[in-house]
Design an enzyme around this catalytic site. Sequence first.
Site, PDB file in Angstrom:
ATOM      1  N   ASP A  67      30.786 -87.597 -80.534  1.00 47.50           N
ATOM      2  CA  ASP A  67      30.201 -88.327 -81.652  1.00 47.50           C
ATOM      3  C   ASP A  67      30.811 -88.748 -82.819  1.00 47.50           C
ATOM      4  O   ASP A  67      32.338 -88.862 -82.355  1.00 47.50           O
ATOM      5  CB  ASP A  67      29.171 -87.335 -82.041  1.00 47.50           C
ATOM      6  CG  ASP A  67      29.808 -85.997 -82.443  1.00 47.50           C
ATOM      7  OD1 ASP A  67      30.896 -85.699 -82.227  1.00 47.50           O
ATOM      8  OD2 ASP A  67      29.184 -85.106 -82.415  1.00 47.50           O
ATOM      9  N   ASN A 126      22.063 -74.779 -86.809  1.00 43.90           N
ATOM     10  CA  ASN A 126      20.966 -75.100 -86.606  1.00 43.90           C
ATOM     11  C   ASN A 126      20.846 -75.269 -84.984  1.00 43.90           C
ATOM     12  O   ASN A 126      19.255 -76.376 -84.742  1.00 43.90           O
ATOM     13  CB  ASN A 126      20.432 -76.506 -87.218  1.00 43.90           C
ATOM     14  CG  ASN A 126      20.779 -77.738 -86.745  1.00 43.90           C
ATOM     15  OD1 ASN A 126      22.214 -77.930 -86.277  1.00 43.90           O
ATOM     16  ND2 ASN A 126      21.153 -78.547 -87.949  1.00 43.90           N
ATOM     17  N   HIS A 128      22.283 -77.978 -83.042  1.00 48.38           N
ATOM     18  CA  HIS A 128      22.663 -79.378 -82.723  1.00 48.38           C
ATOM     19  C   HIS A 128      23.894 -79.141 -81.708  1.00 48.38           C
ATOM     20  O   HIS A 128      24.727 -78.514 -81.229  1.00 48.38           O
ATOM     21  CB  HIS A 128      22.997 -80.770 -83.850  1.00 48.38           C
ATOM     22  CG  HIS A 128      24.124 -80.059 -84.705  1.00 48.38           C
ATOM     23  ND1 HIS A 128      24.159 -80.430 -85.918  1.00 48.38           N
ATOM     24  CD2 HIS A 128      25.516 -80.106 -84.513  1.00 48.38           C
ATOM     25  CE1 HIS A 128      25.363 -79.753 -87.055  1.00 48.38           C
ATOM     26  NE2 HIS A 128      26.486 -80.022 -85.377  1.00 48.38           N
ATOM     27  N   GLU A 133      20.379 -83.569 -83.601  1.00 55.06           N
ATOM     28  CA  GLU A 133      19.899 -82.791 -84.731  1.00 55.06           C
ATOM     29  C   GLU A 133      18.134 -81.938 -83.720  1.00 55.06           C
ATOM     30  O   GLU A 133      17.524 -82.241 -82.652  1.00 55.06           O
ATOM     31  CB  GLU A 133      19.461 -82.977 -86.168  1.00 55.06           C
ATOM     32  CG  GLU A 133      20.574 -83.915 -86.643  1.00 55.06           C
ATOM     33  CD  GLU A 133      21.402 -82.193 -87.193  1.00 55.06           C
ATOM     34  OE1 GLU A 133      21.128 -80.770 -86.772  1.00 55.06           O
ATOM     35  OE2 GLU A 133      22.107 -82.861 -88.403  1.00 55.06           O
TER      36      GLU A 133
HETATM   37  C1  GLP Z   1      29.869 -81.353 -86.035  1.00 56.05           C
HETATM   38  C2  GLP Z   1      29.663 -81.848 -85.026  1.00 56.05           C
HETATM   39  C3  GLP Z   1      29.441 -81.479 -83.316  1.00 56.05           C
HETATM   40  C4  GLP Z   1      30.304 -79.251 -83.418  1.00 56.05           C
HETATM   41  C5  GLP Z   1      29.825 -79.571 -85.054  1.00 56.05           C
HETATM   42  C6  GLP Z   1      30.361 -77.721 -85.013  1.00 56.05           C
HETATM   43  O1  GLP Z   1      28.390 -81.224 -86.369  1.00 56.05           O
HETATM   44  N1  GLP Z   1      29.007 -83.352 -84.688  1.00 56.05           N
HETATM   45  O2  GLP Z   1      29.756 -81.794 -82.360  1.00 56.05           O
HETATM   46  O3  GLP Z   1      29.919 -79.012 -82.303  1.00 56.05           O
HETATM   47  O4  GLP Z   1      30.088 -79.768 -85.751  1.00 56.05           O
HETATM   48  O5  GLP Z   1      31.387 -78.068 -85.604  1.00 56.05           O
HETATM   49  P1  GLP Z   1      32.474 -76.666 -86.096  1.00 56.05           P
HETATM   50  O6  GLP Z   1      32.778 -76.133 -84.426  1.00 56.05           O
HETATM   51  O7  GLP Z   1      33.361 -76.759 -86.975  1.00 56.05           O
HETATM   52  O8  GLP Z   1      31.233 -74.633 -86.065  1.00 56.05           O
END
Ligand code: GLP
Length: 231
Positions: A67, A126, A128, A133
């Site tokens: 992403d 949440n 995702h 989402e």
């Molecule tokens: C963002 C990214 C996700 C990632 C998530 C968790 O929303 N788009 O791909 O998995 O963050 O991030 P973290 O590992 O910093 O908790």
Amino acid sequence: MKVIVLKNKKEVGDYVSKIIIEAINNKPNLVLGLATGSSVIPLYKKLVKEYKKGNVSFSKVRTFNLDEYLNVKKTQSYRYFMDKHLFSKINISKKNINFPTSNFKDYESKVKKFKIDIQILGIGRNDHIGFNEPGSKFNSKTRKVKLSKTTMKANSRFFQSLNNTPEFAITMGLGTIMNAKKIILIALGSKKAKAVAKAVNSKMNEKIPASILKKHKNSLFVIDKKAAKKL
Ligand code: GLP
């Protein structure tokens, strides 16, 4: 779906890096799907360390990131994160690095053409995955998405304020992710415990995007003790 619980983030990073390095050593032109966020930092650290020791070469590896934000400063982009934590420190060829852009249909076709061997994922609070989402269709493809308030709040720690946090992004869809041959989801820390428990213990349900991974033949959760607390 298999779940492996390890002691801490270092063990998680080491474990997943071993799988990736073995796969690259068996197939030097491996296709990797990559994620950003704090959960994957220990993994990227270990990959860099092993590369520096001469235990792996990325010269033929191709990568597809999950992403990317739309309309952010370069230094706040996921591309910048990847360059900083991984790409600038290994011998990957720039032409083999792929990122979703607003031309998302082309990205979807390219991912399909090359077929991801191993897809790395984090998980949002949440549930995702990528920026899919809750409510995202299980057969969704790469597309533009609007981020939920929960996700924007969680991401605002990387921006000056919630007002400066991007609202739109491009993400691989759940259907895109499920086409990967192997999927490894990393979760670290107690803030992820609820999301992990929901993904593992609930019935597959579009309100819980990560629950789709139950349907994948070769999906693996590699998590630390704190993230496993509610299992
Ligand atoms: C963002 C990214 C996700 C990632 C998530 C968790 O929303 N788009 O791909 O998995 O963050 O991030 P973290 O590992 O910093 O908790």
